[in-house]
Design an enzyme around this catalytic site. Sequence first.
Site, PDB file in Angstrom:
ATOM      1  CB  ILE A 148      -0.943  -0.007   1.214  1.00 16.09           C
ATOM      2  CG1 ILE A 148      -1.962  -1.155   1.071  1.00 16.09           C
ATOM      3  CG2 ILE A 148      -1.651   1.330   1.364  1.00 16.09           C
ATOM      4  CD1 ILE A 148      -2.886  -1.310   2.254  1.00 16.09           C
ATOM      5  CB  CYS A 149       0.923   4.368  -0.121  1.00 17.32           C
ATOM      6  SG  CYS A 149       1.519   6.057  -0.400  1.00 17.32           S
ATOM      7  CD  GLN A 150       7.554   4.785   2.676  1.00 16.46           C
ATOM      8  OE1 GLN A 150       6.841   4.725   3.685  1.00 16.46           O
ATOM      9  NE2 GLN A 150       8.724   5.392   2.674  1.00 16.46           N
ATOM     10  N   GLY A 152       3.783  -0.296  -1.190  1.00 11.27           N
ATOM     11  CA  GLY A 152       3.786  -0.891  -2.514  1.00 11.27           C
ATOM     12  C   GLY A 152       5.149  -0.796  -3.170  1.00 11.27           C
ATOM     13  CG  MET A 172      -4.035  -1.796  -3.185  1.00  8.96           C
ATOM     14  SD  MET A 172      -5.180  -2.050  -1.796  1.00  8.96           S
ATOM     15  CE  MET A 172      -6.466  -0.856  -2.200  1.00  8.96           C
TER      16      MET A 172
END
EC number: 2.3.1.-
Length: 355
Positions: A148-150, A152, A172
Amino acid sequence: MFPIDIRPDKLTQEMLDYSRKLGQGMENLLNAEAIDTGVSPKQAVYSEDKLVLYRYDRPEGAPEAQPVPLLIVYALVNRPYMTDIQEDRSTIKGLLATGQDVYLIDWGYPDQADRALTLDDYINGYIDRCVDYLREAHGVDKVNLLGICQGGAFSLMYSALHPDKVRNLVTMVTPVDFKTPDNLLSAWVQNVDIDLAVDTMGNIPGELLNWTFLSLKPFSLTGQKYVNMVDLLDDPDKVKNFLRMEKWIFDSPDQAGETFRQFIKDFYQNNGFLNGGVVLGGQEVDLKDITCPVLNIFALQDHLVPPDASRALKGLTSSPDYTELAFPGGHIGIYVSGKAQKEVTPAIGKWLNER
């Protein structure tokens, strides 16, 4: 004639409604119970330093758990309970409902003892040991990753360096091209003297990052939402929902200095996924080393990770099975909106179950 048609009776009624909402709002705020977040039952199964690895309990009536566990790798800059913010808005619950055996890494709150931690420590150290724990506990060679975000970006690095341990990869709202023209955060970071910041402060304060993110949309994030809050004040449930989000927004851990230095330089300033040069543990990160199926999910109204920043992943891996999912919402709405509960988590579960 006065250029604006003001009707005293309507103005009086508006003022009365406004006063009533403020009064009811004060009562609701005073009577509000402790704001609960992270609502799904979970168990700590592994810990190391500040890190805790949680396994979520399978709810009654959920389908039989899939044999390959799903490890969620969250960002360092916020707390992971955004994925489980409340009963009816929970990515975790949605994944459990599709039969996923869900684990999540909680990075905790770094302090000065963690100042020297590097990206290598996080990727080849913490994440790798969590993956090995799951491989041994479940008797499998590979696990599924959801970054998720970083987190990811961390998952991309891990999957490139350890392709033999990753069965499927889901990203994501993950930045891949850190220099798209509409990336306000990247534009802000380009001229920051990150060496001076880390050498001066050691760890980077979470409060500093909070105000950096808020400054990207100052009117809507620091002004308008509090004006709009008046319309919620007479509804106790909406007040609690608002306070949950406020709690998460301002609950930001400090960042381990050396990791922050390397992440800003390698990615925001040097665009490392596209230009290369990211070296962890003596090995250069090359996304072409990713061969597993990839599901890349991004939000079309994301102001922190613009869609094109995520779309850039297409063609950078060697995966023969690459899928994109575009969500019509923002960076946070992709987890907490009602639409996301109906569309995003079921799609992730279906995609994983088919592989």
